[in-house]
Design an enzyme around this catalytic site. Structure first.
Site, PDB file in Angstrom:
ATOM      1  CB  VAL A 132      -0.985  -0.006   1.193  1.00 28.74           C
ATOM      2  CG1 VAL A 132      -1.942   1.167   1.116  1.00 28.74           C
ATOM      3  CG2 VAL A 132      -1.773  -1.312   1.246  1.00 28.74           C
ATOM      4  CB  CYS A 133       2.016   3.483   2.701  1.00 33.22           C
ATOM      5  SG  CYS A 133       0.342   3.878   3.272  1.00 33.22           S
ATOM      6  CB  ILE A 134       6.160   0.401   0.939  1.00 31.09           C
ATOM      7  CG1 ILE A 134       6.263   0.475   2.462  1.00 31.09           C
ATOM      8  CG2 ILE A 134       7.532   0.198   0.289  1.00 31.09           C
ATOM      9  CD1 ILE A 134       7.054   1.647   3.005  1.00 31.09           C
ATOM     10  CB  THR A 137       6.154   5.962  -0.863  1.00 33.85           C
ATOM     11  OG1 THR A 137       5.092   6.371   0.024  1.00 33.85           O
ATOM     12  CG2 THR A 137       7.354   6.856  -0.654  1.00 33.85           C
TER      13      THR A 137
END
Length: 188
Positions: A132-134, A137
């Site tokens: 998700v966030c990794i 990013t």
């Protein structure tokens, strides 16, 4: 690393919500990334490398937030679940905070501008969750002209199969996935 390359460390969502038992986003395997992240942060500090703490924070419920169409209300400003976990509170002259309202540390923040001003060309990304966030990013780091590097031991997910697929995609299309030792060498 050539004289033209400069590295920064981005720690993503190292907050109570994911790392403190009892919170809805906590999962036992998340504890496995703590020591690798501490090692990366220590190496960055020792070598005067910029460390960015990218943390998700949302305004109070009185304001509409599009993310809540998909997810329950979470990580409100000044709430315990949104606070830094344990010893990951920013400290030192080379550490800064970027508040994010979506998965990516770059989306609708000044992170790209800040990193370009520091002449950074490569970002080492660690934290949660890989899929998700990794991943978001890393994708936005690439889109903004940075080489994203993910340290395998310093990220994971409660959905291991999705984490592995994300790491494969990052390695194939966006950047690199390296071991902790390789990540530490990049911060030396």
């Amino acid at each position: 690393m050539s004289t033209q390359e400069k590295t920064a460390l981005i720690l993503v969502d190292v907050i109570n919500s994911f790392f403190e038992p009892g919170h809805p986003n906590y999962y036992k395997a998340v504890e496995d990334v703590l020591e690798p992240m501490r090692a990366l942060r220590k190496a960055a500090s020792e070598n005067n490398i910029v460390t960015v703490h990218a943390v998700e924070r949302h305004r109070p419920e009185v304001f509409h937030d599009f993310e809540w169409k998909k997810l329950p209300v979470h990580h409100l400003e000044d709430a315990h679940d949104a606070d830094f976990f344990a010893d990951f509170r920013p400290q030192g002259k080379n550490e800064t905070v970027v508040i994010k309202r979506r998965f990516s540390a770059f989306f609708a923040t000044d992170l790209a501008l800040f990193l370009h001003e520091q002449k950074v060309t490569r970002v080492i990304i660690a934290g949660v969750k890989t899929n998700v966030c990794i991943r978001a990013t890393a994708q936005d780091a690439f889109a903004n002209g940075f080489e994203p590097v993910i340290v395998r031991e310093a990220t994971n997910s409660n959905r291991p199969h999705l984490a592995e697929a994300s790491l494969e995609d990052i390695e194939r299309y966006m950047g690199r996935v390296v071991s902790l030792d390789e990540g530490l060498e990049m911060l030396a």
